[in-house]
Motif scaffolding. Structure first.
Motif, PDB file in Angstrom:
ATOM      1  N   ASN A  12       0.876  -1.164   0.000  1.00  0.00           N
ATOM      2  CA  ASN A  12       0.000   0.000   0.000  1.00  0.00           C
ATOM      3  C   ASN A  12       0.916   1.217   0.000  1.00  0.00           C
ATOM      4  OD1 ASN A  12      -1.345   2.319   1.342  1.00  0.00           O
ATOM      5  ND2 ASN A  12      -3.090   0.940   1.382  1.00  0.00           N
ATOM      6  N   GLU A  15       0.581   3.805   2.890  1.00  0.00           N
ATOM      7  CA  GLU A  15       1.131   3.321   4.159  1.00  0.00           C
ATOM      8  C   GLU A  15       2.657   3.338   4.147  1.00  0.00           C
ATOM      9  OE1 GLU A  15      -0.435  -0.588   4.816  1.00  0.00           O
ATOM     10  OE2 GLU A  15      -2.502   0.125   4.938  1.00  0.00           O
ATOM     11  N   CYS A 105      -2.961  -1.590   9.284  1.00  0.00           N
ATOM     12  CA  CYS A 105      -4.090  -2.202   8.583  1.00  0.00           C
ATOM     13  C   CYS A 105      -4.072  -3.720   8.727  1.00  0.00           C
ATOM     14  CB  CYS A 105      -4.109  -1.745   7.130  1.00  0.00           C
ATOM     15  SG  CYS A 105      -5.686  -2.008   6.299  1.00  0.00           S
ATOM     16  N   CYS A 106      -4.135  -4.449   7.606  1.00  0.00           N
ATOM     17  CA  CYS A 106      -4.271  -5.892   7.675  1.00  0.00           C
ATOM     18  C   CYS A 106      -2.961  -6.610   7.978  1.00  0.00           C
ATOM     19  CB  CYS A 106      -4.925  -6.442   6.407  1.00  0.00           C
ATOM     20  SG  CYS A 106      -4.061  -6.073   4.894  1.00  0.00           S
TER      21      CYS A 106
END
Length: 110
Positions: A12, A15, A105-106
């Motif tokens: 990402n 990020e 995030c993930c």
């Protein structure tokens, strides 16, 4: 101060670049590692070359860093780190030496 940044191969961009920018503005050095030396922004497709892979930083070397950060991206690439033996060993070593860790995030399940 130096931080180890583990990034998804298809990362990402927001990020990654925001995190690296904050580190740079605070004069914090970093090494970026992934499963390959060619990484790609998951949205724009922009490719970048890095010099280190997970194979280049042994888990016992994690203690030479002052922090550990996981950056997510493409779900398949990010999920790989949730159970990858090397990333799990990084986390265990960081916990052993009471090192600050961050995940975006993930990548949090890592």
């Amino acid at each position: 101060m130096k931080v180890l940044v583990v990034v998804a191969r298809r990362y990402n961009g927001h990020e990654l670049w925001t995190s690296l920018g904050i580190l740079q503005r605070n004069d914090i050095e970093f090494d970026v590692v992934s499963t390959r030396t060619s990484i790609e922004d998951e949205v724009t497709g922009r490719r970048n070359k890095i010099t280190l892979t997970l194979d280049d930083v042994r888990p016992d070397q994690v203690e030479t860093y002052d922090g550990l950060i996981f950056i997510s991206g493409n779900m398949k690439d990010t999920e790989l780190y949730w159970s990858h033996p090397t990333t799990q060993a990084y986390v265990e070593e960081a916990k052993r030496v009471d090192m600050p860790m961050a995940a975006i995030c993930c990548s949090v399940p890592t």
